[in-house]
Design an enzyme around this catalytic site. Structure first.
Site, PDB file in Angstrom:
ATOM      1  N   HIS A 110     -43.785   6.910  -9.057  1.00 18.12           N
ATOM      2  CA  HIS A 110     -42.605   6.050  -8.905  1.00 18.12           C
ATOM      3  C   HIS A 110     -42.139   6.046  -7.449  1.00 18.12           C
ATOM      4  O   HIS A 110     -41.842   4.986  -6.885  1.00 18.12           O
ATOM      5  CB  HIS A 110     -41.496   6.573  -9.821  1.00 18.12           C
ATOM      6  CG  HIS A 110     -40.179   5.886  -9.675  1.00 18.12           C
ATOM      7  ND1 HIS A 110     -39.770   4.848 -10.491  1.00 18.12           N
ATOM      8  CD2 HIS A 110     -39.150   6.087  -8.801  1.00 18.12           C
ATOM      9  CE1 HIS A 110     -38.564   4.448 -10.129  1.00 18.12           C
ATOM     10  NE2 HIS A 110     -38.167   5.185  -9.105  1.00 18.12           N
ATOM     11  N   GLU A 111     -42.081   7.216  -6.837  1.00 16.77           N
ATOM     12  CA  GLU A 111     -41.632   7.303  -5.443  1.00 16.77           C
ATOM     13  C   GLU A 111     -42.645   6.683  -4.491  1.00 16.77           C
ATOM     14  O   GLU A 111     -42.268   6.017  -3.518  1.00 16.77           O
ATOM     15  CB  GLU A 111     -41.360   8.768  -5.071  1.00 16.77           C
ATOM     16  CG  GLU A 111     -40.333   9.475  -5.938  1.00 16.77           C
ATOM     17  CD  GLU A 111     -38.998   8.745  -5.990  1.00 16.77           C
ATOM     18  OE1 GLU A 111     -38.671   8.019  -5.033  1.00 16.77           O
ATOM     19  OE2 GLU A 111     -38.284   8.908  -6.997  1.00 16.77           O
TER      20      GLU A 111
ATOM     21  N   GLU B  84     -35.750  -0.280  -8.916  1.00 19.16           N
ATOM     22  CA  GLU B  84     -36.161   0.799  -9.808  1.00 19.16           C
ATOM     23  C   GLU B  84     -37.098   0.286 -10.892  1.00 19.16           C
ATOM     24  O   GLU B  84     -38.080   0.951 -11.244  1.00 19.16           O
ATOM     25  CB  GLU B  84     -34.933   1.463 -10.431  1.00 19.16           C
ATOM     26  CG  GLU B  84     -34.070   2.222  -9.441  1.00 19.16           C
ATOM     27  CD  GLU B  84     -34.854   3.227  -8.625  1.00 19.16           C
ATOM     28  OE1 GLU B  84     -35.652   3.996  -9.221  1.00 19.16           O
ATOM     29  OE2 GLU B  84     -34.694   3.253  -7.399  1.00 19.16           O
TER      30      GLU B  84
END
Length: 283
Positions: free
Chosen positions: A140-141, A218
């Site tokens: 995700h990062e 996100e």
């Protein structure tokens, strides 16, 4: 995992207040609407750019993170190798990898460019998640970096800053001029007070827009993680975060924005976990 965006916005807001005071004290914005707009753009983008270029240093210092230059144990070796593999998959240069001691399950990515980025993870997250779940969080990062999210947020924040400065000073100028017809009214106490109050109010409205975009990012980063490691791993990581965080949510600061028993998303940098899980399941 909201450390990155909160640090950026906090730094930007602080810089904007300082620059706003400088504008008011020096009268540097000029007498014309065009002059105010030019200065608003210069100072507005200065605030966001300063935030961007300080983001990596500030993030490391704020949590006491230590960049891993040479892995000292199996956990650090796994962390570095996982980030390296995912960076190659995403087609970006290897970010710096940092670890910091905290009981909170947290991770974030930041940095001014893809060539100067950072991924940091807490010991609390490593201890509370399985390797597959932690792998999804790292993906995700990495997706945030691959998507250029910090630069995009910087450009958006620069535009928002420009409108905050411009509108607050134009309106303050009109108010001050209506109370005092001479040309010195722009530097009067009325102008200073009105412009600063409006800057805070417009800044809050601008933050709502910034938070909306943050929530959109996100969802994109979750989708990017799903592509890198599989959506089931990312769903499992989010479910783990639900188990960790939701029972511990504090009444007051987080629940202050409750509407009809549900928390308003206006000031949330991240969407609710259940919505993120639902979005992943629909992929």
């Amino acid at each position: 995992m909201m450390m990155r965006i909160l640090l950026f916005l906090a730094t930007n807001f602080a810089v904007m207040l300082v620059l706003g005071i400088i504008l008011n004290v020096t009268g540097i914005a000029g007498n014309s609407t065009g002059g105010i707009l030019i200065m608003a753009m210069l100072f507005g983008f200065a605030g966001s750019l300063i935030s961007l270029f300080l983001s990596k240093t500030m993030a490391l210092r704020s949590v006491g993170a230590e960049v891993i230059t040479e892995p000292r144990n199996q956990a650090e070796r796994w962390l570095v190798e996982t980030v390296r593999r995912q960076a190659q998959q995403a087609g970006i240069p290897m970010p710096d990898v940092a670890i910091y001691h905290s009981n909170d399950a947290n991770a974030f990515a930041t940095g001014a460019t893809k060539n100067n980025s950072l991924v940091a993870i807490s010991t609390g997250l490593l201890n509370s998640m399985t390797e597959e779940e932690a792998e999804a969080v790292l993906a995700h990062e990495i997706s945030h970096i691959a998507n250029g999210d910090m630069v995009t947020m910087t450009l958006l924040q620069g535009v928002l800053n420009t409108f905050v400065i411009f509108l607050s000073r134009v309106i303050a100028n009109v108010v001050a001029s209506s109370r005092n017809g001479d040309e010195e009214s722009r530097s009067s106490g009325i102008y200073f007070l009105v412009s600063m109050v409006l800057e805070i109010l417009f800044g809050i409205l601008a933050s709502i827009i910034a938070m909306w975009f943050s929530r959109y990012r996100e969802y994109r980063a979750d989708a990017g993680s799903a592509q890198l490691v599989g959506k089931e791993k990312m769903i499992a990581a989010l479910q783990r975060l639900q188990q960790i965080h939701e029972p511990q949510e504090m009444e007051g600061s987080l629940n202050a924005f409750m509407i009809n028993g549900k928390r308003s998303e206006l000031f949330m940098s991240h969407p609710p976990l259940e919505k993120r899980i639902e979005a992943l399941r629909s992929l």
